[in-house]
Design an enzyme around this catalytic site. Structure first.
Site, PDB file in Angstrom:
ATOM      1  NE  ARG A   1      45.076  11.234  22.081  1.00  0.00           N
ATOM      2  CZ  ARG A   1      46.119  11.743  22.727  1.00  0.00           C
ATOM      3  NH1 ARG A   1      46.005  12.140  23.979  1.00  0.00           N
ATOM      4  NH2 ARG A   1      47.286  11.849  22.125  1.00  0.00           N
TER       5      ARG A   1
ATOM      6  CE  LYS B   1      47.555  14.680  19.371  1.00  0.00           C
ATOM      7  NZ  LYS B   1      47.989  15.993  19.811  1.00  0.00           N
TER       8      LYS B   1
ATOM      9  CD  GLU C   1      44.740  20.855  26.675  1.00  0.00           C
ATOM     10  OE1 GLU C   1      45.319  19.771  26.776  1.00  0.00           O
ATOM     11  OE2 GLU C   1      43.841  21.077  25.849  1.00  0.00           O
TER      12      GLU C   1
HETATM   13  N1  PMP Z   1      47.178  18.682  25.304  1.00  0.00           N
HETATM   14  C1  PMP Z   1      47.300  19.003  24.005  1.00  0.00           C
HETATM   15  C2  PMP Z   1      46.530  20.155  23.475  1.00  0.00           C
HETATM   16  C3  PMP Z   1      48.147  18.253  23.172  1.00  0.00           C
HETATM   17  O1  PMP Z   1      48.262  18.553  21.877  1.00  0.00           O
HETATM   18  C4  PMP Z   1      48.890  17.186  23.739  1.00  0.00           C
HETATM   19  C5  PMP Z   1      49.858  16.408  22.883  1.00  0.00           C
HETATM   20  N2  PMP Z   1      49.228  15.501  22.056  1.00  0.00           N
HETATM   21  C6  PMP Z   1      48.726  16.874  25.086  1.00  0.00           C
HETATM   22  C7  PMP Z   1      47.857  17.660  25.840  1.00  0.00           C
HETATM   23  C8  PMP Z   1      49.442  15.733  25.727  1.00  0.00           C
HETATM   24  O2  PMP Z   1      48.866  14.508  25.293  1.00  0.00           O
HETATM   25  P1  PMP Z   1      49.707  13.183  25.186  1.00  0.00           P
HETATM   26  O3  PMP Z   1      50.276  12.908  26.543  1.00  0.00           O
HETATM   27  O4  PMP Z   1      48.730  12.142  24.765  1.00  0.00           O
HETATM   28  O5  PMP Z   1      50.789  13.424  24.186  1.00  0.00           O
END
Ligand code: PMP
Length: 288
Positions: free
Chosen positions: A52, A151, A184
Site C-alpha cells: 500500500r 495514504k 469511512e
Molecule cells: N481509513 C483511514 C482514513 C485510515 O487512516 C485508516 C488507518 N490507516 C483506516 C481507514 C484503516 O486502515 P488499516 O486497517 O489499514 O489501518
C-alpha cells in the site's frame, strides 16, 4: 532511554532524527505514510502495508529510495532496537527538500523515516460497551480531487472531521463521500450488519482500503458469515443491527450509537464480538 528512529539508512537517537524545513513533506504534505502493528514480535501483514505504501507513492510519482526488503528490515530492526514486542510502527516517506514552490521535480533526497512506539488504544471500556459516533459535516475528499486510497501526509480532510467528532464528545466521526454515501471514519473503516449480512462500503466509495478491513472480510468468509461490499447510506447504519469500525490502531471496535440513534439493542452485537475475537486470534497466529 531515548527512542531510536530509522532515518534513511541507519538508526539514530530521537533528537538527531530531523528533516529540513524545506522538505515538501512539511511544506505541502507531499509524501506518504503507513501505520503498522507488531503483536508478540510479529508485524501484522507487513507485505500488505508495504504494497500500500508503494502504491501510494506510485500514485503521487514519488520514488521510494530503498527496496521493500530494506524497508521490511528497517521495520523489524526499529522495533527490536526499541525493545518493542507489541508496538506500533509509523513509516513516513517525504518528497524531500526543495524550493518554496510546488514542483516536486525541484526536490531531492526523499526522507525515509521509521518510528516505533507503544500503541495507545482506545480505553478498554469502549471495546466492551461500544462507541458513540457522529457524522461530520466535512465530506471525505472526492476521489476526483485526491484519491482517499493514497495514504498521503496530508490528512487535513480527516483532521477537520476528527475535530468535529471531538467537539461533539466522540473519539471518531463518520465521513460521507461527495455523493452523500457512507465512506469511512477519520482513521477507521466502517462495517454494519443488516439481516445477518456484513456490509462495508466499496473502495470506490472513496475510502482507504484498510488492511484490517480486508482481514475482517476474510475472517467473515471463513466463519460462513455472509459479507459483501455495498453502497451504504446513513439510513442503512441507523437501522442496522450492528455496527463496528476497523483499523490498525483500533482493531475491531463496536459502535452502538450514531448521531443519537441507538444501533441494534445499544450493545455490541454477536457478529461484532465474534469478529473481534477472531481478529485477536488472527494477529497472534499469522507468521510475520
Ligand atoms: N481509513 C483511514 C482514513 C485510515 O487512516 C485508516 C488507518 N490507516 C483506516 C481507514 C484503516 O486502515 P488499516 O486497517 O489499514 O489501518
Amino acid at each position: 532511554m531515548p527512542r531510536l528512529i530509522f532515518m534513511n539508512d541507519r538508526l539514530v537517537p530521537e533528537d538527531e532524527a530531523r528533516v529540513s524545513v524545506f522538505d515538501h513533506g512539511l511544506l505541502y504534505g507531499d509524501g506518504v505514510f503507513e501505520g503498522l502493528r507488531s503483536y508478540s514480535g510479529k508485524v501484522f501483514r507487513l507485505a500488505a502495508h508495504l504494497d500500500r505504501l508503494w502504491e501510494s507513492a506510485q500514485a503521487i510519482r514519488l520514488e521510494i529510495p530503498i527496496s521493500k526488503e530494506a524497508m521490511s528490515k528497517a521495520v523489524v530492526d526499529t522495533l527490536a532496537a526499541n525493545n518493542l514486542v507489541d508496538g506500533y510502527v509509523r513509516l513516513v516517506v517525504t518528497r524531500g527538500a526543495g524550493g518554496l514552490g510546488l514542483d516536486p521535480g525541484r526536490t531531492s533526497n526523499p526522507q525515509v523515516i521509521v518510528i516505533a512506539d507503544t500503541i495507545s488504544l482506545y480505553p478498554a471500556e469502549f471495546y466492551e460497551k461500544g462507541l458513540r459516533i457522529v457524522t461530520a459535516a466535512t465530506q471525505r475528499i472526492s476521489p476526483a480531487a485526491l484519491s482517499p486510497r493514497i495514504k498521503s501526509l496530508n490528512y487535513l480532510n480527516n483532521i477537520m472531521a476528527k475535530v468535529e467528532g471531538l467537539q461533539a464528545g466522540c473519539v471518531e466521526a463518520l465521513m460521507l463521500n461527495h455523493k452523500g454515501e457512507v465512506a469511512e471514519c477519520t482513521g477507521d473503516n466502517v462495517f454494519c450488519v443488516r439481516s445477518g449480512t456484513l456490509l462495508t462500503p466499496p473502495t470506490d466509495a472513496g475510502i482507504l482500503e484498510g488492511i484490517t478491513r480486508n482481514a475482517v472480510l476474510e475472517l467473515a468468509h471463513a466463519a460462513g458469515i455472509p459479507a459483501r461490499e455495498a453502497v451504504l447510506t446513513r439510513h442503512d447504519l441507523y437501522t442496522a443491527c450492528e455496527c463496528f469500525l476497523t483499523g490498525t490502531a483500533a482493531e475491531v471496535i463496536p459502535v452502538v450509537e450514531i448521531d443519537g440513534r441507538r444501533i441494534g439493542n445499544g450493545a455490541p452485537g454477536p457478529i461484532t464480538r465474534s469478529l473481534k475475537d477472531a481478529f485477536h486470534k488472527l494477529v497472534r497466529s499469522e507468521q510475520a
